[in-house]
Design a protein around this motif. Structure first.
Motif, PDB file in Angstrom:
ATOM      1  N   VAL A  83      13.600   2.216  -4.331  1.00 56.72           N
ATOM      2  CA  VAL A  83      13.859   0.792  -4.562  1.00 56.72           C
ATOM      3  C   VAL A  83      14.523   0.178  -3.341  1.00 56.72           C
ATOM      4  CG1 VAL A  83      15.114  -0.870  -5.995  1.00 56.72           C
ATOM      5  CG2 VAL A  83      14.003   1.107  -7.061  1.00 56.72           C
ATOM      6  N   ARG A  84      15.454   0.902  -2.736  1.00 54.59           N
ATOM      7  CA  ARG A  84      16.094   0.412  -1.506  1.00 54.59           C
ATOM      8  C   ARG A  84      15.062   0.198  -0.405  1.00 54.59           C
ATOM      9  NH1 ARG A  84      20.657   4.259  -2.227  1.00 54.59           N
ATOM     10  NH2 ARG A  84      22.462   3.070  -2.963  1.00 54.59           N
ATOM     11  N   ASN A  85      14.104   1.106  -0.298  1.00 55.08           N
ATOM     12  CA  ASN A  85      13.088   0.986   0.744  1.00 55.08           C
ATOM     13  C   ASN A  85      12.239  -0.268   0.562  1.00 55.08           C
ATOM     14  OD1 ASN A  85      13.936   3.374   1.905  1.00 55.08           O
ATOM     15  ND2 ASN A  85      12.370   4.631   0.915  1.00 55.08           N
ATOM     16  N   VAL A  86      11.910  -0.585  -0.678  1.00 56.86           N
ATOM     17  CA  VAL A  86      11.154  -1.812  -0.957  1.00 56.86           C
ATOM     18  C   VAL A  86      11.943  -3.030  -0.504  1.00 56.86           C
ATOM     19  CG1 VAL A  86      10.238  -3.313  -2.766  1.00 56.86           C
ATOM     20  CG2 VAL A  86       9.835  -0.851  -2.887  1.00 56.86           C
ATOM     21  N   ILE A  87      13.226  -3.071  -0.882  1.00 55.57           N
ATOM     22  CA  ILE A  87      14.072  -4.209  -0.536  1.00 55.57           C
ATOM     23  C   ILE A  87      14.239  -4.320   0.978  1.00 55.57           C
ATOM     24  CG2 ILE A  87      16.400  -5.174  -0.740  1.00 55.57           C
ATOM     25  CD1 ILE A  87      16.545  -3.872  -3.526  1.00 55.57           C
ATOM     26  N   THR A  88      14.446  -3.176   1.644  1.00 53.79           N
ATOM     27  CA  THR A  88      14.603  -3.180   3.106  1.00 53.79           C
ATOM     28  C   THR A  88      13.356  -3.710   3.787  1.00 53.79           C
ATOM     29  OG1 THR A  88      16.137  -1.296   3.018  1.00 53.79           O
ATOM     30  CG2 THR A  88      15.041  -1.746   5.124  1.00 53.79           C
ATOM     31  N   ASP A  89      12.195  -3.247   3.353  1.00 53.29           N
ATOM     32  CA  ASP A  89      10.935  -3.713   3.951  1.00 53.29           C
ATOM     33  C   ASP A  89      10.723  -5.202   3.701  1.00 53.29           C
ATOM     34  OD1 ASP A  89      10.303  -1.272   5.012  1.00 53.29           O
ATOM     35  OD2 ASP A  89       8.963  -0.666   3.379  1.00 53.29           O
ATOM     36  N   LEU A  90      11.065  -5.657   2.496  1.00 56.98           N
ATOM     37  CA  LEU A  90      10.875  -7.071   2.173  1.00 56.98           C
ATOM     38  C   LEU A  90      11.808  -7.953   3.000  1.00 56.98           C
ATOM     39  CD1 LEU A  90       9.336  -9.112   0.504  1.00 56.98           C
ATOM     40  CD2 LEU A  90      10.954  -8.753  -1.370  1.00 56.98           C
ATOM     41  N   LEU A  91      13.042  -7.520   3.166  1.00 58.27           N
ATOM     42  CA  LEU A  91      13.983  -8.288   3.987  1.00 58.27           C
ATOM     43  C   LEU A  91      13.543  -8.321   5.453  1.00 58.27           C
ATOM     44  CD1 LEU A  91      17.414  -7.154   2.486  1.00 58.27           C
ATOM     45  CD2 LEU A  91      16.218  -9.329   2.123  1.00 58.27           C
ATOM     46  N   GLU A  92      12.982  -7.208   5.929  1.00 56.18           N
ATOM     47  CA  GLU A  92      12.459  -7.188   7.294  1.00 56.18           C
ATOM     48  C   GLU A  92      11.256  -8.118   7.418  1.00 56.18           C
ATOM     49  OE1 GLU A  92      10.561  -4.066  10.587  1.00 56.18           O
ATOM     50  OE2 GLU A  92      11.516  -3.294   8.762  1.00 56.18           O
TER      51      GLU A  92
ATOM     52  N   LEU B 292       0.784  -1.228   0.000  1.00 58.39           N
ATOM     53  CA  LEU B 292       0.000   0.000   0.000  1.00 58.39           C
ATOM     54  C   LEU B 292       0.817   1.279   0.000  1.00 58.39           C
ATOM     55  CD1 LEU B 292      -2.871  -0.916   2.510  1.00 58.39           C
ATOM     56  CD2 LEU B 292      -2.777  -1.258   0.023  1.00 58.39           C
ATOM     57  N   THR B 293       2.084   1.227   0.389  1.00 56.73           N
ATOM     58  CA  THR B 293       2.856   2.476   0.505  1.00 56.73           C
ATOM     59  C   THR B 293       3.961   2.612  -0.527  1.00 56.73           C
ATOM     60  OG1 THR B 293       4.464   1.605   2.108  1.00 56.73           O
ATOM     61  CG2 THR B 293       2.401   2.498   2.991  1.00 56.73           C
ATOM     62  N   HIS B 294       4.196   1.581  -1.318  1.00 52.92           N
ATOM     63  CA  HIS B 294       5.209   1.661  -2.369  1.00 52.92           C
ATOM     64  C   HIS B 294       4.544   1.628  -3.740  1.00 52.92           C
ATOM     65  CE1 HIS B 294       8.587   1.269   0.390  1.00 52.92           C
ATOM     66  NE2 HIS B 294       7.986   0.235   0.966  1.00 52.92           N
ATOM     67  N   SER B 295       5.189   2.245  -4.722  1.00 51.88           N
ATOM     68  CA  SER B 295       4.630   2.280  -6.067  1.00 51.88           C
ATOM     69  C   SER B 295       4.803   0.925  -6.758  1.00 51.88           C
ATOM     70  CB  SER B 295       5.325   3.358  -6.905  1.00 51.88           C
ATOM     71  OG  SER B 295       6.681   2.992  -7.162  1.00 51.88           O
ATOM     72  N   ILE B 296       3.994   0.692  -7.777  1.00 50.37           N
ATOM     73  CA  ILE B 296       4.092  -0.551  -8.551  1.00 50.37           C
ATOM     74  C   ILE B 296       5.480  -0.692  -9.190  1.00 50.37           C
ATOM     75  CG2 ILE B 296       3.233  -1.762 -10.598  1.00 50.37           C
ATOM     76  CD1 ILE B 296       1.465  -2.013  -8.166  1.00 50.37           C
ATOM     77  N   PRO B 297       5.994   0.341  -9.892  1.00 45.95           N
ATOM     78  CA  PRO B 297       7.351   0.209 -10.455  1.00 45.95           C
ATOM     79  C   PRO B 297       8.408  -0.004  -9.379  1.00 45.95           C
ATOM     80  CG  PRO B 297       6.191   2.023 -11.496  1.00 45.95           C
ATOM     81  CD  PRO B 297       5.355   1.606 -10.320  1.00 45.95           C
ATOM     82  N   GLY B 298       8.249   0.656  -8.237  1.00 46.00           N
ATOM     83  CA  GLY B 298       9.219   0.488  -7.154  1.00 46.00           C
ATOM     84  C   GLY B 298       9.247  -0.932  -6.639  1.00 46.00           C
ATOM     85  N   ILE B 299       8.072  -1.532  -6.468  1.00 44.07           N
ATOM     86  CA  ILE B 299       8.002  -2.924  -6.011  1.00 44.07           C
ATOM     87  C   ILE B 299       8.588  -3.850  -7.064  1.00 44.07           C
ATOM     88  CG2 ILE B 299       6.442  -4.823  -5.430  1.00 44.07           C
ATOM     89  CD1 ILE B 299       4.518  -2.748  -4.255  1.00 44.07           C
ATOM     90  N   GLY B 300       8.216  -3.623  -8.329  1.00 51.23           N
ATOM     91  CA  GLY B 300       8.731  -4.478  -9.397  1.00 51.23           C
ATOM     92  C   GLY B 300      10.240  -4.429  -9.508  1.00 51.23           C
ATOM     93  N   LEU B 301      10.798  -3.214  -9.483  1.00 52.08           N
ATOM     94  CA  LEU B 301      12.253  -3.066  -9.600  1.00 52.08           C
ATOM     95  C   LEU B 301      12.969  -3.614  -8.377  1.00 52.08           C
ATOM     96  CD1 LEU B 301      12.579   0.511 -11.156  1.00 52.08           C
ATOM     97  CD2 LEU B 301      12.951  -1.684 -12.288  1.00 52.08           C
ATOM     98  N   GLY B 302      12.399  -3.384  -7.195  1.00 50.74           N
ATOM     99  CA  GLY B 302      13.031  -3.874  -5.974  1.00 50.74           C
ATOM    100  C   GLY B 302      13.055  -5.388  -5.914  1.00 50.74           C
ATOM    101  N   CYS B 303      11.936  -6.023  -6.255  1.00 47.39           N
ATOM    102  CA  CYS B 303      11.867  -7.484  -6.211  1.00 47.39           C
ATOM    103  C   CYS B 303      12.772  -8.117  -7.263  1.00 47.39           C
ATOM    104  CB  CYS B 303      10.421  -7.940  -6.411  1.00 47.39           C
ATOM    105  SG  CYS B 303       9.330  -7.541  -5.024  1.00 47.39           S
ATOM    106  N   LEU B 304      12.842  -7.503  -8.445  1.00 46.86           N
ATOM    107  CA  LEU B 304      13.708  -8.048  -9.490  1.00 46.86           C
ATOM    108  C   LEU B 304      15.177  -7.878  -9.124  1.00 46.86           C
ATOM    109  CD1 LEU B 304      14.222  -9.357 -12.156  1.00 46.86           C
ATOM    110  CD2 LEU B 304      13.808  -7.164 -13.296  1.00 46.86           C
ATOM    111  N   TYR B 305      15.521  -6.728  -8.550  1.00 44.20           N
ATOM    112  CA  TYR B 305      16.916  -6.516  -8.138  1.00 44.20           C
ATOM    113  C   TYR B 305      17.316  -7.531  -7.077  1.00 44.20           C
ATOM    114  CZ  TYR B 305      21.183  -4.124  -6.717  1.00 44.20           C
ATOM    115  OH  TYR B 305      22.500  -3.831  -6.441  1.00 44.20           O
ATOM    116  N   LEU B 306      16.423  -7.786  -6.141  1.00 44.44           N
ATOM    117  CA  LEU B 306      16.713  -8.761  -5.096  1.00 44.44           C
ATOM    118  C   LEU B 306      16.861 -10.163  -5.699  1.00 44.44           C
ATOM    119  CD1 LEU B 306      17.073  -9.064  -2.042  1.00 44.44           C
ATOM    120  CD2 LEU B 306      14.611  -9.457  -1.845  1.00 44.44           C
ATOM    121  N   ALA B 307      16.037 -10.474  -6.708  1.00 41.85           N
ATOM    122  CA  ALA B 307      16.136 -11.770  -7.385  1.00 41.85           C
ATOM    123  C   ALA B 307      17.467 -11.907  -8.106  1.00 41.85           C
ATOM    124  CB  ALA B 307      14.982 -11.933  -8.364  1.00 41.85           C
TER     125      ALA B 307
END
Length: 287
Positions: free
Chosen positions: A261-270, A216-231
């Protein structure tokens, strides 16, 4: 996605409700976009209700909206029914009621078509109206899956990554694979059964949608880029760009910053600190 601040939205969801939506969707053979839409509806309704004052009547009863908020079985089933309608994947109300009842009452017998069934069915119809109002009549949900995989195809077309085996073959023959060959390999690798990166990205996107805060707080492109970068970072892939270059190349058109993008990755790792195992089946495909 919603513009709720991250302080108002929890990172950790009600996992029993998320599991219900996942398992019920499998039983009803629903496409991934329908399930994900139901999950986002569930998050949005809970955030909406958390910002509302509770109304308790003189006799101790509560209004219908608060009653829906406190009834997980009714709320999750309502989210699923509304998602089926919004994504044009029709399912019978009776099927939705029955699978919901079987999930929440595993030791009970099958729900018969009697007064109890019709009472539940009537409650579902009323609850759907309440849910639509709470969502502000905004039922269109954009999901990160397609965005993520489209960027992955683009990464292959510009030789963003190359496996160790392919690099060794390239050195032996003193040449680099042609763009067309890379594109063909990427198109083939988009099959979830064949591509480790695609499967990892798919899993990360799914798990990100489990979290109210990420969804709910991150954009669609931000989530997509963050998840792909982590992958990409967690697979056996040699990166030829820095994170800044990656975001500049694929996020500039959407005004996505490196910090986003960093924020998405940080939240996902948490999130994974609390739930280290993925809760969704990555064999599903967007329909």
């Amino acid at each position: 996605m919603s513009s709720n601040s991250s302080q108002e939205v929890p990172l950790i969801p009600n996992m029993s409700a998320i599991q219900f939506l996942r398992q019920t969707s499998s039983m009803l053979d629903l496409p991934i976009r329908t399930t994900a839409t139901a999950v986002v509806y569930f998050h949005r309704f809970n955030v909406f209700m958390s910002n509302q004052e509770k109304n308790i009547h003189v006799d101790g009863s509560i209004n219908a909206q608060d009653a829906l908020y406190t009834n997980e079985e009714l709320l999750t089933t309502t989210c699923l029914q509304l998602a089926c309608k919004a994504t044009e994947v029709p399912r019978k109300v009776r099927d939705l009621v029955n699978v919901g009842y079987r999930y929440y009452h595993p030791n009970s017998t099958t729900l018969n078509v009697n007064e109890s069934y019709f009472r539940m069915r009537s409650s579902l119809v009323t609850s759907e109206l309440l849910l639509v109002r709470a969502l502000g009549f905004d039922l269109e949900i954009e999901l990160p899956f397609a965005y993520c995989l489209n960027v992955l195809r683009g990464l292959g077309s510009v030789r963003y990554f190359i496996t160790d085996e392919a690099r060794k073959q390239s050195k032996r023959h003193h040449h680099h694979p042609a763009q067309k060959e890379i594109w063909k390999r990427m198109e083939h690798d988009m099959d979830p059964e064949m591509s480790t990166i695609a499967r990892l990205a798919w899993m990360y996107v799914w798990d990100s949608l489990c979290s109210p805060k990420i969804a709910l707080t991150h954009s669609i492109p931000g989530i997509g880029l963050g998840c792909l970068y982590l992958a990409l970072r967690t697979s056996n892939v040699e990166m030829s760009m820095s994170m800044n270059e990656y975001v500049d190349l694929w996020g500039a058109s959407e005004n996505i910053s490196v910090q986003a993008v960093r924020n998405v990755i940080t939240d996902l790792l948490e999130f994974y600190d609390h739930f280290p195992v993925s809760h969704f089946d990555t064999n599903e495909t967007v329909q």
